[in-house]
Design a protein around this motif. Structure first.
Motif: not given
Ligand SMILES: Nc1ncnc2c1ncn2[C@@H]1O[C@H](COP(=O)(O)OP(=O)(O)OP(=O)(O)O)[C@@H](O)[C@H]1O
Ligand SMILES: Nc1ncnc2c1ncn2[C@@H]1O[C@H](COP(=O)(O)OP(=O)(O)OP(=O)(O)O)[C@@H](O)[C@H]1O
Ligand code: SF4
Ligand code: SF4
Ligand SMILES: [Mg+2]
Ligand SMILES: [Mg+2]
Lengths: 319, 335
Positions: B266-269, B271-279, B281, B283
């Motif tokens: 969950a930690v944001p980094e 790095k903008p290249e994954r901005r359109n990908v749903i992370k 999680l 949990i």
């Protein structure tokens, strides 16, 4: 190319306090395209929330728009009378998730009541219709529609923030300003909220201005980024450019001050000193008292935003 | 790990919940918030030991127990071999408080707004009877301020807290902790309220003081990136327990517990290249209340690996899976 939903030109909004004029929004220009997210970052007090309120046509007193233009979907909103703004613009064209709003929910009213009250009183909507709409948007943000009957204290922080987001969407605005929407939340909930906002961007084609001082969070969602310093945008461009080829010394230092989760960093960089007050900001480049590269010209003349690359602008005499 | 300076053994802190008159009359049982629920750890001399975890997991309570602002429900705390829980007389406690200092999150509320910076720093000296004359105390105060880079001190000592910046206020709070020459500092979210640019400055300062003055830190934070940067060891807390602990790099780069993995994902980094990908999680849901702690593994209602019949009934033991790297999970090494 996607059309612009928001065009801001030379916008100035100052607070006329008895101690002096606070130049919180000082000559800002940018555009936002349909379905685009612009991240707005900068240190505390640089004017991020002030810009948000100004775009909503509601600068907080004693703030006044001094000059400039804000066009939403081609329509100029600077200078519109308050009743027109209220009836036709605010919330249905542009809406805002206020900083700290989740903690400002009124404990004595149900969530549903707080969501629909403005629809009934300001927009003249029927109660049934308003409630239906509230439930539809609660579902969209991943909550059960029954939440309308609950009280704020029965909800977790993440649920409250979802309610606030749903409320901002009720009138289907073109542009949503999200002011620090994840700041007080735990890291897991924060990531869930960012996921939600990505989903809304994609499914509703929403355009957003995402405000935060946290550049790591900003990178998770922004297509382009504007960096503010002391009331000014000092750098703006596509996210990749800002994060990987920052042109302005301030942006470079900010990025170098972030600890990385998976990288070994020997020493973090930091920016000595603190941001200036906005009543008597430094002459010339406002960053010069803290800039390691400051030259004579920086103390005398203010640098203009200059195109350093395609769609990438920065204001610095070094460029 | 260096030779341990602090040892915490089976520490517990339960806060009773007020029953209300009707509940008491009805004879309802006493209920407790199990804020810290049986934790043990050691901190090596001149090292930084981080406690990380989400809001309410018991970090601050642990810190307050260590500095004796709270008394434990059960368990032992040893500083340099001395049993801290046995210290009873005011003299003994005072001597302990001189060695162990705490810095709080909020630089605005942890300093008395009506005190000038000079008074803020003089107070601990007066309490502990250090420095016979005003001049002697002034010297100590100037030295402490220079140490935290509030310089020149004479420009600042006369100011009130609202006349300095947030970062400076936090540095004054650090100076106040340092002036007594402590061996151990509990730093409870010391940089969370500060702007990024200033955050780095305060962290660097704390790091430098560790080397120069030989201080040991218990660093409390919810931010895994700063924990990795600043700490030698990391313990991850969940609902009052340490679910994983080990050398900082191992915990971050090779997490054993499903909760640690979820936190890390969950930690944001920046790095903008994954901005359109749903992370992803790994949990479920949100943290339950510390009053109704789930049975078995307390993480099981949120765990994507939970095995019913095992995880929901049997409490997993904390085991040393690899050298100095501990976790409590039935499926350790198998997921
Ligand atoms: N109503 C007001 N009257 C006078 N000054 C104000 C008012 N609101 C904000 N300011 C000042 O304007 C400047 C910009 O404030 P603003 O709230 O926009 O900053 P921000 O970037 O949102 O900061 P933060 O990250 O702390 O939320 C600050 O110097 C602030 O003190
Ligand atoms: N004095 C108290 N009385 C009753 N309950 C308390 C008290 N202090 C803390 N708690 C409870 O104990 C639990 C642990 O709290 P603690 O402040 O230690 O958490 P934390 O990990 O520091 O959280 P945060 O990240 O929000 O600071 C919480 O459920 C909290 O509500
Ligand atoms: S204009 Fe000068 S002072 Fe400003 S950022 Fe550039 S080099 Fe630094
Ligand atoms: S013990 Fe079971 S529920 Fe607990 S963390 Fe391990 S797999 Fe998940
Ligand atoms: Mg703000
Ligand atoms: Mg705490």
């Amino acid at each position: 190319m996607a059309k612009s939903v928001l065009e801001v030109n030379n916008l100035k909004m100052y607070y006329f306090t008895n101690k002096g004029v606070v130049k919180a929004v000082d000559d800002l220009s940018f555009t936002l395209k349909k379905g685009e997210v612009m991240g707005l970052a900068g240190e505390s007090g640089c004017g991020k929330s002030s810009l948000g309120f100004t775009l909503m046509g509601m600068p907080t007193p004693p703030g006044k728009i001094v000059s400039g233009s804000v066009k939403i979907d081609g329509r100029e909103i600077v200078g519109l009378p308050e009743d027109v703004l209220r009836k036709e613009v605010r919330w249905q064209k542009i809406s805002m998730i206020f900083q700290g709003a989740m903690n400002a929910l009124n404990p004595v009213y149900t969530v549903g009541y707080q969501m629909i009250e403005p629809l009934i009183y300001h927009k003249g909507m029927e109660k049934e219709e308003a409630l239906d709409r509230a439930q539809k948007y609660l579902e969209l943000v991943g909550l059960s529609p029954d939440i309308v009957y609950r009280y704020p204290h029965e909800l977790s922080g993440g649920m409250k923030q979802r309610v606030i987001i749903a409320t901002a969407l009720l009138l289907e605005p073109e542009v949503v300003i999200a002011d620090e929407p994840t700041t007080a939340l735990d890291v897991v909930v924060q990531a869930q909220i960012i996921n939600l906002m990505k989903k809304l961007k994609k499914e509703l084609g929403l355009s957003m201005i995402f405000i935060t001082h946290d550049l790591s969070i900003l990178a998770e969602i922004s297509d382009k980024v504007a960096i503010m310093y002391a009331g000014k945008i000092i750098e703006i461009g596509d996210s990749e450019k800002i994060y990987y080829e920052p042109a302005h010394p301030y942006t470079q230092k900010l990025l170098a001050s972030i600890p990385r989760l998976h990288e070994d960093v020997d020493r973090l960089e930091f920016i000595p000193g603190q941001p200036p007050n906005l009543i008597t900001p430094p002459k010339g480049c406002r960053f010069h008292p803290r800039c390691p590269y400051a030259m004579q010209v920086c103390k005398e003349q203010e640098p203009e935003l200059k195109e350093v690359d395609r769609d990438h602008y920065a204001a610095c005499w070094l460029l | 790990m260096a030779e341990p300076i602090l040892k915490v053994e089976n520490l517990k802190k339960y806060f009773p919940i007020k029953r209300g008159l009707i509940g008491a009359l009805k004879g309802e049982p006493h209920r407790f918030v199990r804020a810290v629920d049986d934790i043990s750890f050691e901190v090596g001399k001149q090292e930084v030991f981080a406690l990380v975890g989400e809001s309410g997991c018991g970090k601050t309570t642990t810190g307050k127990l260590v500095v004796k602002l709270l008394e434990p429900t059960a368990g032992r705390i040893y500083l340099e071999g001395q049993d801290v829980t046995e210290l009873k007389t005011t003299e003994e406690v005072k001597a302990y408080r001189r060695k162990v200092q705490i810095i709080f999150q909020d630089p605005f509320s942890s300093i008395n707004p009506r005190f000038r910076i000079f008074d803020v720093l003089e107070e601990p000296l007066l309490i502990h009877g250090i420095g016979e004359t005003k001049a002697e105390r002034e010297e100590l105060i100037f030295k402490a301020l220079e140490m935290v880079k509030i310089a020149p001190p004479e420009d600042y000592v006369g100011r009130f807290p609202h006349m300095i910046s947030g970062g400076q206020r936090q540095r004054v709070a650090i100076a106040r902790a340092l002036i007594l020459n402590p061996t151990f500092i509990v730093a409870d979210e010391p940089v969370s309220m500060l702007d990024v640019s200033i955050r780095a400055e305060v962290l660097e300062l704390m790091k430098e003081l560790k080397e120069k003055m030989g201080v040991t830190y218990l660093y409390i934070t919810h931010d895994l990136s700063t924990a990795r940067y600043f700490s030698d060891y990391i313990a991850v807390m969940y609902l009052g327990r340490i679910v994983e602990m080990g050398p900082a790099k191992k915990v971050i780069d090779n997490p054993l517990h499903p909760y640690t993995r979820a936190l890390l994902s969950a930690v944001p980094e920046p790095k903008p290249e994954r901005r359109n990908v749903i992370k992803e999680l790994p949990i479920k849901g949100e943290v339950p209340s510390a009053v109704d702690i789930p049975p078995g593994c307390r993480f099981h209602p949120r765990c994507i690996y939970a095995q019913m019949g095992l995880c929901d009934s049997k409490h997993p033991e904390l085991v040393e899976y690899e050298h100095e790297h501990f976790a409590e999970c039935h499926l350790i090494g198998k997921i």
